[in-house]
Design a protein around this motif. Structure first.
Motif, PDB file in Angstrom:
ATOM      1  N   VAL A  83     136.336  -1.798  42.164  1.00 31.90           N
ATOM      2  CA  VAL A  83     136.447  -0.495  42.816  1.00 31.90           C
ATOM      3  C   VAL A  83     135.564   0.529  42.115  1.00 31.90           C
ATOM      4  O   VAL A  83     134.868   1.317  42.766  1.00 31.90           O
ATOM      5  N   ALA A  84     135.559   0.525  40.780  1.00 33.22           N
ATOM      6  CA  ALA A  84     134.724   1.471  40.036  1.00 33.22           C
ATOM      7  C   ALA A  84     133.239   1.207  40.284  1.00 33.22           C
ATOM      8  O   ALA A  84     132.453   2.154  40.472  1.00 33.22           O
ATOM      9  N   LEU A  85     132.842  -0.053  40.316  1.00 33.42           N
ATOM     10  CA  LEU A  85     131.443  -0.394  40.585  1.00 33.42           C
ATOM     11  C   LEU A  85     131.053   0.006  42.003  1.00 33.42           C
ATOM     12  O   LEU A  85     129.966   0.554  42.223  1.00 33.42           O
ATOM     13  N   SER A  86     131.930  -0.221  42.958  1.00 37.13           N
ATOM     14  CA  SER A  86     131.656   0.173  44.332  1.00 37.13           C
ATOM     15  C   SER A  86     131.523   1.687  44.458  1.00 37.13           C
ATOM     16  O   SER A  86     130.639   2.191  45.154  1.00 37.13           O
ATOM     17  N   ALA A  87     132.394   2.432  43.767  1.00 34.13           N
ATOM     18  CA  ALA A  87     132.307   3.893  43.787  1.00 34.13           C
ATOM     19  C   ALA A  87     131.007   4.379  43.158  1.00 34.13           C
ATOM     20  O   ALA A  87     130.353   5.290  43.682  1.00 34.13           O
ATOM     21  N   GLU A 129     123.254  13.189  55.923  1.00 34.63           N
ATOM     22  CA  GLU A 129     123.406  12.960  57.358  1.00 34.63           C
ATOM     23  C   GLU A 129     124.859  12.651  57.660  1.00 34.63           C
ATOM     24  O   GLU A 129     125.438  11.706  57.136  1.00 34.63           O
ATOM     25  N   ARG A 130     125.452  13.438  58.515  1.00 30.11           N
ATOM     26  CA  ARG A 130     126.862  13.271  58.846  1.00 30.11           C
ATOM     27  C   ARG A 130     126.985  12.367  60.071  1.00 30.11           C
ATOM     28  O   ARG A 130     126.548  12.714  61.159  1.00 30.11           O
ATOM     29  N   LEU A 131     127.597  11.206  59.889  1.00 27.20           N
ATOM     30  CA  LEU A 131     127.753  10.259  60.984  1.00 27.20           C
ATOM     31  C   LEU A 131     128.948  10.625  61.862  1.00 27.20           C
ATOM     32  O   LEU A 131     128.882  10.559  63.075  1.00 27.20           O
ATOM     33  N   PHE A 132     130.057  10.988  61.261  1.00 24.28           N
ATOM     34  CA  PHE A 132     131.250  11.435  61.964  1.00 24.28           C
ATOM     35  C   PHE A 132     132.133  12.173  60.968  1.00 24.28           C
ATOM     36  O   PHE A 132     131.833  12.223  59.778  1.00 24.28           O
ATOM     37  N   VAL A 133     133.214  12.744  61.453  1.00 28.72           N
ATOM     38  CA  VAL A 133     134.092  13.522  60.586  1.00 28.72           C
ATOM     39  C   VAL A 133     134.622  12.633  59.463  1.00 28.72           C
ATOM     40  O   VAL A 133     135.170  11.565  59.702  1.00 28.72           O
ATOM     41  N   GLY A 134     134.453  13.061  58.244  1.00 30.92           N
ATOM     42  CA  GLY A 134     134.946  12.306  57.095  1.00 30.92           C
ATOM     43  C   GLY A 134     133.878  11.533  56.364  1.00 30.92           C
ATOM     44  O   GLY A 134     134.066  11.163  55.216  1.00 30.92           O
ATOM     45  N   SER A 135     132.756  11.261  56.998  1.00 27.20           N
ATOM     46  CA  SER A 135     131.743  10.444  56.338  1.00 27.20           C
ATOM     47  C   SER A 135     130.984  11.198  55.259  1.00 27.20           C
ATOM     48  O   SER A 135     130.274  10.573  54.473  1.00 27.20           O
ATOM     49  N   ASP A 136     131.134  12.519  55.205  1.00 28.02           N
ATOM     50  CA  ASP A 136     130.461  13.269  54.149  1.00 28.02           C
ATOM     51  C   ASP A 136     131.367  13.473  52.930  1.00 28.02           C
ATOM     52  O   ASP A 136     130.953  14.062  51.947  1.00 28.02           O
ATOM     53  N   ILE A 137     132.590  12.960  52.967  1.00 30.68           N
ATOM     54  CA  ILE A 137     133.505  13.038  51.828  1.00 30.68           C
ATOM     55  C   ILE A 137     133.059  12.022  50.784  1.00 30.68           C
ATOM     56  O   ILE A 137     132.799  10.858  51.115  1.00 30.68           O
ATOM     57  N   PRO A 138     132.950  12.436  49.514  1.00 26.41           N
ATOM     58  CA  PRO A 138     132.573  11.480  48.469  1.00 26.41           C
ATOM     59  C   PRO A 138     133.573  10.318  48.391  1.00 26.41           C
ATOM     60  O   PRO A 138     134.785  10.515  48.501  1.00 26.41           O
ATOM     61  N   LEU A 139     133.078   9.134  48.233  1.00 30.93           N
ATOM     62  CA  LEU A 139     133.835   7.884  48.132  1.00 30.93           C
ATOM     63  C   LEU A 139     134.584   7.515  49.407  1.00 30.93           C
ATOM     64  O   LEU A 139     135.488   6.693  49.398  1.00 30.93           O
TER      65      LEU A 139
END
Length: 87
Positions: free
Chosen positions: A15-19, A30-40
């Motif tokens: 999980v840490a490596l993926s983050a 670039e915002r794909l949809f609501v929530g996609s610009d939230i870190p992690l």
């Protein structure tokens, strides 16, 4: 059901490596949809999708794919696969 220490450590490292990879390589401009610009967001989305796939596969396996009757007699069998009915 319990998880041994090595498995828990490997999950935490994964999980840490993926983050870390998401923070370094994902373009959040670039915002794909609501929530996609939230870190992690994508780390959590991938983890949730994996858990849903595992639960769904287990449900399908237990509900539809497992046979609960003896192929020779047609009787209902309660024993788990690999257990001997004679004890």
């Amino acid at each position: 059901m319990s998880i041994d220490r090595l498995t828990a450590v490997l999950i935490a490292v994964g999980v840490a490596l993926s983050a870390l990879i998401e923070v370094l390589f994902v373009d959040h401009r670039e915002r794909l949809f609501v929530g996609s610009d939230i870190p992690l967001f994508w780390v959590g989305f991938g983890l949730a999708a994996c858990i849903v796939i595992i639960v769904a596969a287990k449900w399908v396996g237990h509900s539809f794919l497992m046979k609960h009757e003896d192929p020779y007699t047609g009787e209902h069998v309660e024993a788990e696969p690999g257990e001997r009915p004679d004890g």
